[in-house]
Design a protein around this motif. Structure first.
Motif, mmCIF file in Angstrom:
data_model
loop_
_atom_site.group_PDB
_atom_site.id
_atom_site.type_symbol
_atom_site.label_atom_id
_atom_site.label_comp_id
_atom_site.label_asym_id
_atom_site.label_seq_id
_atom_site.Cartn_x
_atom_site.Cartn_y
_atom_site.Cartn_z
ATOM 1 N N HIS A 201 0.824 -1.216 0.000
ATOM 2 C CA HIS A 201 0.000 0.000 0.000
ATOM 3 C C HIS A 201 0.852 1.257 0.000
ATOM 4 C CE1 HIS A 201 0.744 1.266 4.186
ATOM 5 N NE2 HIS A 201 0.918 -0.017 4.389
ATOM 6 N N ASP A 202 2.081 1.147 0.517
ATOM 7 C CA ASP A 202 2.959 2.329 0.568
ATOM 8 C C ASP A 202 3.806 2.477 -0.694
ATOM 9 O OD1 ASP A 202 4.546 0.095 1.052
ATOM 10 O OD2 ASP A 202 5.804 1.106 2.542
ATOM 11 N N TYR A 203 3.513 1.671 -1.719
ATOM 12 C CA TYR A 203 4.309 1.757 -2.943
ATOM 13 C C TYR A 203 4.398 3.183 -3.491
ATOM 14 C CZ TYR A 203 5.905 1.381 -7.695
ATOM 15 O OH TYR A 203 6.628 1.594 -8.846
ATOM 16 N N PRO A 204 3.301 3.929 -3.644
ATOM 17 C CA PRO A 204 3.427 5.263 -4.256
ATOM 18 C C PRO A 204 4.386 6.175 -3.496
ATOM 19 C CG PRO A 204 1.131 4.562 -4.204
ATOM 20 C CD PRO A 204 1.887 3.583 -3.367
ATOM 21 N N GLU A 205 4.281 6.196 -2.170
ATOM 22 C CA GLU A 205 5.154 7.070 -1.382
ATOM 23 C C GLU A 205 6.604 6.624 -1.458
ATOM 24 O OE1 GLU A 205 5.595 8.806 3.195
ATOM 25 O OE2 GLU A 205 3.992 7.374 2.692
ATOM 26 N N ARG A 206 6.824 5.315 -1.301
ATOM 27 C CA ARG A 206 8.201 4.809 -1.349
ATOM 28 C C ARG A 206 8.808 5.000 -2.743
ATOM 29 N NH1 ARG A 206 6.644 4.406 3.217
ATOM 30 N NH2 ARG A 206 7.455 6.524 3.043
ATOM 31 N N ALA A 207 8.022 4.806 -3.773
ATOM 32 C CA ALA A 207 8.543 4.966 -5.130
ATOM 33 C C ALA A 207 8.885 6.426 -5.413
ATOM 34 C CB ALA A 207 7.544 4.437 -6.157
ATOM 35 N N ARG A 208 8.058 7.341 -4.946
ATOM 36 C CA ARG A 208 8.378 8.759 -5.147
ATOM 37 C C ARG A 208 9.681 9.130 -4.439
ATOM 38 N NH1 ARG A 208 2.669 9.265 -4.534
ATOM 39 N NH2 ARG A 208 2.838 9.899 -2.356
ATOM 40 N N GLU A 209 9.841 8.643 -3.210
ATOM 41 C CA GLU A 209 11.086 8.893 -2.483
ATOM 42 C C GLU A 209 12.278 8.317 -3.240
ATOM 43 O OE1 GLU A 209 9.381 8.696 2.128
ATOM 44 O OE2 GLU A 209 10.421 6.972 1.244
ATOM 45 N N ALA A 210 12.110 7.083 -3.727
ATOM 46 C CA ALA A 210 13.213 6.401 -4.402
ATOM 47 C C ALA A 210 13.605 7.121 -5.691
ATOM 48 C CB ALA A 210 12.826 4.954 -4.701
ATOM 49 N N VAL A 211 12.629 7.500 -6.493
ATOM 50 C CA VAL A 211 12.936 8.143 -7.766
ATOM 51 C C VAL A 211 13.601 9.500 -7.527
ATOM 52 C CG1 VAL A 211 11.957 9.087 -9.889
ATOM 53 C CG2 VAL A 211 11.137 6.898 -9.006
ATOM 54 N N ALA A 212 13.151 10.218 -6.516
ATOM 55 C CA ALA A 212 13.789 11.497 -6.193
ATOM 56 C C ALA A 212 15.245 11.289 -5.778
ATOM 57 C CB ALA A 212 13.015 12.207 -5.090
ATOM 58 N N GLU A 213 15.501 10.235 -5.008
ATOM 59 C CA GLU A 213 16.881 9.940 -4.601
ATOM 60 C C GLU A 213 17.723 9.520 -5.800
ATOM 61 O OE1 GLU A 213 20.427 9.049 -2.539
ATOM 62 O OE2 GLU A 213 18.741 10.381 -2.096
ATOM 63 N N MET A 214 17.158 8.730 -6.679
ATOM 64 C CA MET A 214 17.880 8.337 -7.884
ATOM 65 C C MET A 214 18.277 9.566 -8.696
ATOM 66 S SD MET A 214 15.497 5.121 -9.070
ATOM 67 C CE MET A 214 15.314 3.647 -8.064
ATOM 68 N N HIS A 215 17.330 10.484 -8.863
ATOM 69 C CA HIS A 215 17.624 11.690 -9.633
ATOM 70 C C HIS A 215 18.677 12.539 -8.932
ATOM 71 C CE1 HIS A 215 16.922 15.734 -11.392
ATOM 72 N NE2 HIS A 215 16.796 15.028 -12.503
ATOM 73 N N ARG A 216 18.611 12.599 -7.601
ATOM 74 C CA ARG A 216 19.627 13.351 -6.868
ATOM 75 C C ARG A 216 21.018 12.800 -7.137
ATOM 76 N NH1 ARG A 216 23.024 13.033 -2.980
ATOM 77 N NH2 ARG A 216 22.484 10.858 -2.507
#
Length: 342
Positions: A201-216
């Motif tokens: 259920h937390d996929y959207p939040e965790r994925a947004r965090e992950a993609v932002a970190e990847m871009h960083r």
């Protein structure tokens, strides 16, 4: 541009590998944080234990063009997965059937760090453009162990992290300066849809965090262009990917993927985020016959999804997904003026 890990101090990969392996004793490698003791015989929610399991590896020519080049992407398919997508096309290796919970999936082979390193080096000898790690999130420690061995033996290819987007920030940060190209597949925006279809259920939040970190870590995708290659308006251009973020997004029927929201989020990271809006969804597994997921996206839905990417301000949209399956649909609709039958 040399692979990022070649710039690390001597022994740094080994140090990071030891730190990641220690976390397997109460596993928190992915956002599930299941606390299984994978060091001593237990298996995590993902189904994996202490050893990485390799289902297959090959020179893959079906990836996005910036990853493939003339020789192919050196793709390593890991068994098991930290998501349980109900429509997974590779469920025979990602979600073993009942009775395989504590065994290897069919076709998978447990690999020591030395054996996994040998896979990386064999792909390099075959001429691979990169090392493309498919479903790496649950075997990050094992990958780091193998890298330490392979780099000492001459591995020098860019590293691609090809995940479902359900990645822990602490694990991604261990790969800062190691991964050259992040390629997450962002799937769902709505937590309720994610709970139903990937078990998180937390996929959207965790994925947004992950993609932002990847871009960083790696920024916008950098392409090593050849002479005479220019980017067209709204398209990603051509050339070999050497560093940066490449995002995949699978269009689902009925708007279940939350495409407009994802496109606005990605444009917020950077309007030059390289995005592949993919139209090849087909019902598999428990999606077959399901009321909400048991059909293909219509041509109108695909067009709306791609328009949402443009409307969000994204300027680098990969057009290679408009392949034969899409081309037939678009041709039909152009000739008849209506949606192609599903």
């Amino acid at each position: 541009m040399p692979a990022a890990y070649l710039s690390l101090p001597p022994g740094e990969l080994t140090r990071r590998a030891h730190a990641l392996v220690a976390r397997l004793a109460a596993c928190d490698i992915c956002p599930h944080r299941c606390a299984a003791d994978r060091q001593h015989g237990e298996h995590g929610l993902c189904g994996a234990g202490r050893m990485a399991e390799v289902a297959d590896y090959c020179l893959h020519h079906g990836e996005e063009a910036p990853l493939v080049g003339a020789t192919g992407s050196g793709t390593v398919f890991f068994a098991h997965c930290n998501l349980s997508c109900g429509f997974c096309q590779n469920r025979d290796i990602s979600q073993p059937p009942q009775g395989y919970e504590r065994e290897q999936p069919p076709r998978a082979h447990r690999a020591t760090p030395e054996q996994l390193a040998a896979v990386f080096l064999d792909l390099q000898r075959q001429g691979a453009a990169n090392i493309n790690l498919v479903s790496p999130s649950h075997v990050a420690p094992q990958i780091m162990e193998a890298l330490a061995v392979a780099v000492s033996a001459g591995l020098a290819l860019p590293l691609v992290w090809n995940s479902g987007g359900y990645d822990a920030l602490s694990t991604l940060r261990a790969f800062d300066g190691v991964v050259d190209i992040y390629m997450p597949d962002v799937k769902f925006w709505d937590p309720a849809v994610a709970a139903r279809w990937c078990g998180a259920h937390d996929y959207p939040e965790r994925a947004r965090e992950a993609v932002a970190e990847m871009h960083r870590q790696v920024g916008d995708l950098v392409l090593a262009k050849q002479a005479g290659q220019d980017e067209g308006a709204g398209q990603a251009g051509r050339g070999m990917a050497v560093r940066g973020l490449l995002v995949r997004h699978l269009v689902l029927p009925g708007g279940l993927a939350g495409t407009p929201q994802w496109m606005r989020f990605l444009a917020g990271l950077s309007p030059r985020t390289y995005v592949n809006v993919m139209g090849q969804y087909r019902p598999y597994g428990r999606a077959v016959g399901n009321a909400e997921m048991g059909r293909h996206p219509t041509g109108a839905e695909l067009r709306a999804a791609r328009q949402a990417a443009s409307d969000a301000g994204l300027t680098r949209l990969d057009r290679l997904d408009w392949r034969e399956e899409d081309l037939a649909r678009h041709l039909y609709e152009r000739l008849t003026g209506g949606d192609a039958p599903d």
